[in-house]
Design a protein around this motif. Structure first.
Motif, mmCIF file in Angstrom:
data_model
loop_
_atom_site.group_PDB
_atom_site.id
_atom_site.type_symbol
_atom_site.label_atom_id
_atom_site.label_comp_id
_atom_site.label_asym_id
_atom_site.label_seq_id
_atom_site.Cartn_x
_atom_site.Cartn_y
_atom_site.Cartn_z
ATOM 1 N N VAL A 80 36.323 33.329 13.888
ATOM 2 C CA VAL A 80 34.699 32.749 14.046
ATOM 3 C C VAL A 80 34.800 33.287 12.779
ATOM 4 O O VAL A 80 32.931 32.994 11.958
ATOM 5 C CB VAL A 80 33.635 33.518 15.119
ATOM 6 N N GLY A 81 35.182 34.955 12.363
ATOM 7 C CA GLY A 81 34.406 35.486 11.044
ATOM 8 C C GLY A 81 34.621 34.791 10.130
ATOM 9 O O GLY A 81 33.764 35.183 8.435
ATOM 10 N N THR A 82 35.963 34.104 9.449
ATOM 11 C CA THR A 82 36.555 33.274 8.407
ATOM 12 C C THR A 82 35.716 32.221 8.189
ATOM 13 O O THR A 82 34.905 32.038 7.037
ATOM 14 C CB THR A 82 37.937 33.540 8.625
ATOM 15 N N GLY A 83 35.050 31.622 9.252
ATOM 16 C CA GLY A 83 33.872 30.380 8.917
ATOM 17 C C GLY A 83 32.939 30.833 8.585
ATOM 18 O O GLY A 83 32.064 29.973 8.350
ATOM 19 N N LEU A 84 32.000 31.943 9.621
ATOM 20 C CA LEU A 84 31.290 32.143 9.280
ATOM 21 C C LEU A 84 30.809 32.589 7.090
ATOM 22 O O LEU A 84 30.029 32.619 6.983
ATOM 23 C CB LEU A 84 30.861 33.662 10.115
ATOM 24 N N LEU A 85 32.103 33.451 7.144
ATOM 25 C CA LEU A 85 32.339 34.182 6.225
ATOM 26 C C LEU A 85 32.422 32.190 4.596
ATOM 27 O O LEU A 85 31.479 32.727 3.609
ATOM 28 C CB LEU A 85 33.063 34.983 5.634
ATOM 29 N N ALA A 86 33.067 31.874 5.393
ATOM 30 C CA ALA A 86 32.697 30.869 4.538
ATOM 31 C C ALA A 86 31.483 29.696 4.378
ATOM 32 O O ALA A 86 31.009 29.135 3.462
ATOM 33 C CB ALA A 86 34.221 29.447 5.246
ATOM 34 N N ILE A 87 31.080 29.803 4.997
ATOM 35 C CA ILE A 87 29.716 28.872 5.138
ATOM 36 C C ILE A 87 28.739 30.046 4.575
ATOM 37 O O ILE A 87 28.288 29.454 3.991
ATOM 38 C CB ILE A 87 28.914 29.257 6.858
ATOM 39 N N LYS A 88 28.949 31.470 4.556
ATOM 40 C CA LYS A 88 27.569 32.102 3.833
ATOM 41 C C LYS A 88 28.115 32.045 2.351
ATOM 42 O O LYS A 88 27.465 32.174 1.476
ATOM 43 C CB LYS A 88 28.436 33.416 4.240
ATOM 44 N N GLU A 89 29.056 32.296 1.918
ATOM 45 C CA GLU A 89 29.970 32.493 0.611
ATOM 46 C C GLU A 89 30.006 30.734 -0.011
ATOM 47 O O GLU A 89 30.215 29.804 0.603
ATOM 48 C CB GLU A 89 30.740 33.238 0.948
ATOM 49 N N LYS A 90 29.850 30.809 -1.388
ATOM 50 C CA LYS A 90 29.194 29.557 -1.764
ATOM 51 C C LYS A 90 30.087 29.315 -3.138
ATOM 52 O O LYS A 90 30.107 28.997 -3.956
ATOM 53 C CB LYS A 90 28.443 29.744 -2.033
ATOM 54 N N THR A 91 31.345 30.464 -2.783
ATOM 55 C CA THR A 91 32.514 29.902 -3.553
ATOM 56 C C THR A 91 33.758 29.142 -3.088
ATOM 57 O O THR A 91 34.211 29.618 -1.869
ATOM 58 C CB THR A 91 32.819 31.165 -4.874
ATOM 59 N N ARG A 92 34.733 29.402 -4.460
ATOM 60 C CA ARG A 92 36.248 28.300 -3.830
ATOM 61 C C ARG A 92 37.095 29.958 -3.046
ATOM 62 O O ARG A 92 37.760 30.064 -1.976
ATOM 63 C CB ARG A 92 36.975 27.998 -4.537
ATOM 64 N N TRP A 93 36.047 31.467 -2.936
ATOM 65 C CA TRP A 93 37.115 32.611 -2.540
ATOM 66 C C TRP A 93 36.611 32.073 -1.032
ATOM 67 O O TRP A 93 37.625 32.764 -0.165
ATOM 68 C CB TRP A 93 36.553 33.392 -2.886
ATOM 69 N N ALA A 94 35.981 32.002 -0.500
ATOM 70 C CA ALA A 94 35.786 31.692 1.124
ATOM 71 C C ALA A 94 36.900 29.827 1.546
ATOM 72 O O ALA A 94 36.706 30.553 2.443
ATOM 73 C CB ALA A 94 33.764 31.051 1.261
ATOM 74 N N MET A 95 37.135 29.361 0.557
ATOM 75 C CA MET A 95 37.984 28.889 1.458
ATOM 76 C C MET A 95 39.947 29.601 0.878
ATOM 77 O O MET A 95 40.183 29.385 2.341
ATOM 78 C CB MET A 95 38.122 27.257 0.625
ATOM 79 N N GLY A 96 39.302 30.222 0.505
ATOM 80 C CA GLY A 96 41.006 31.344 0.349
ATOM 81 C C GLY A 96 41.009 31.996 1.454
ATOM 82 O O GLY A 96 42.039 32.199 2.483
ATOM 83 N N SER A 97 39.967 32.764 1.926
ATOM 84 C CA SER A 97 39.889 33.589 3.514
ATOM 85 C C SER A 97 39.721 33.102 4.582
ATOM 86 O O SER A 97 40.400 33.318 5.478
ATOM 87 C CB SER A 97 38.250 34.579 3.365
ATOM 88 N N LEU A 98 39.237 31.152 4.036
ATOM 89 C CA LEU A 98 39.942 30.194 5.277
ATOM 90 C C LEU A 98 41.333 30.596 5.179
ATOM 91 O O LEU A 98 41.486 30.242 6.663
ATOM 92 C CB LEU A 98 38.923 29.469 5.932
ATOM 93 N N ALA A 99 42.121 30.257 4.265
ATOM 94 C CA ALA A 99 42.922 30.066 4.103
ATOM 95 C C ALA A 99 44.467 31.144 4.837
ATOM 96 O O ALA A 99 44.660 30.910 6.111
ATOM 97 C CB ALA A 99 43.436 29.101 2.904
ATOM 98 N N VAL A 100 43.749 32.351 4.556
ATOM 99 C CA VAL A 100 44.199 33.392 5.000
ATOM 100 C C VAL A 100 43.692 33.648 6.656
ATOM 101 O O VAL A 100 44.801 33.805 7.695
ATOM 102 C CB VAL A 100 44.069 34.608 4.052
ATOM 103 N N GLY A 101 43.102 33.783 6.636
ATOM 104 C CA GLY A 101 42.679 33.760 8.912
ATOM 105 C C GLY A 101 43.556 32.571 9.785
ATOM 106 O O GLY A 101 43.989 32.738 10.259
#
Length: 120
Positions: A80-101
């Motif tokens: 939930v947290g990484t998904g919300l961050l990936a929706i809000k953040e519009k950079t490639r780092w959003a996908m990085g945080s999703l991968a780490v999660g």
């Protein structure tokens, strides 16, 4: 814990990890396929949470019970947290945080199964 559900969650998390790394490499944003994958992982984690908490008495040691319960309760928060961050953040780092999660979910879910099978 339900072992097939556990391995399904681990497999889906590994798939999410790979796809998120590819999306980060290609500088793509989150899409419906990734959100569906997150929802499937979340559903599996909620099932494991309910089953695991009802069967918490099967884990013998107090420290293992605490670790097991903490993992079960915190695991559904990660997608939930990484998904919300990936929706809000519009950079490639959003996908990085999703991968780490996704990696964290896979490892923690496998560890929950390890604790469960040691004491079952």
């Amino acid at each position: 814990m339900i072992e097939p559900v556990t391995w399904t969650v681990v497999g889906l998390s590994a798939l999410l990890f790979v796809v998120a790394v590819v999306y980060a490499w290609r500088d793509r944003l989150i899409d419906d396929r990734l959100l569906l994958l997150l929802a499937l992982i979340e559903l599996g984690l909620v099932v494991q949470l309910v089953v695991g908490l009802f069967g918490l008495g099967q884990v013998d040691e107090d420290t293992e019970q605490a670790t097991f319960a903490a993992y079960l309760v915190s695991l559904p928060l990660i997608p939930v947290g990484t998904g919300l961050l990936a929706i809000k953040e519009k950079t490639r780092w959003a996908m990085g945080s999703l991968a780490v999660g996704a990696f964290a979910v896979a490892v923690m879910t496998a560890r929950c199964l390890q604790i469960w099978t040691l004491h079952a």
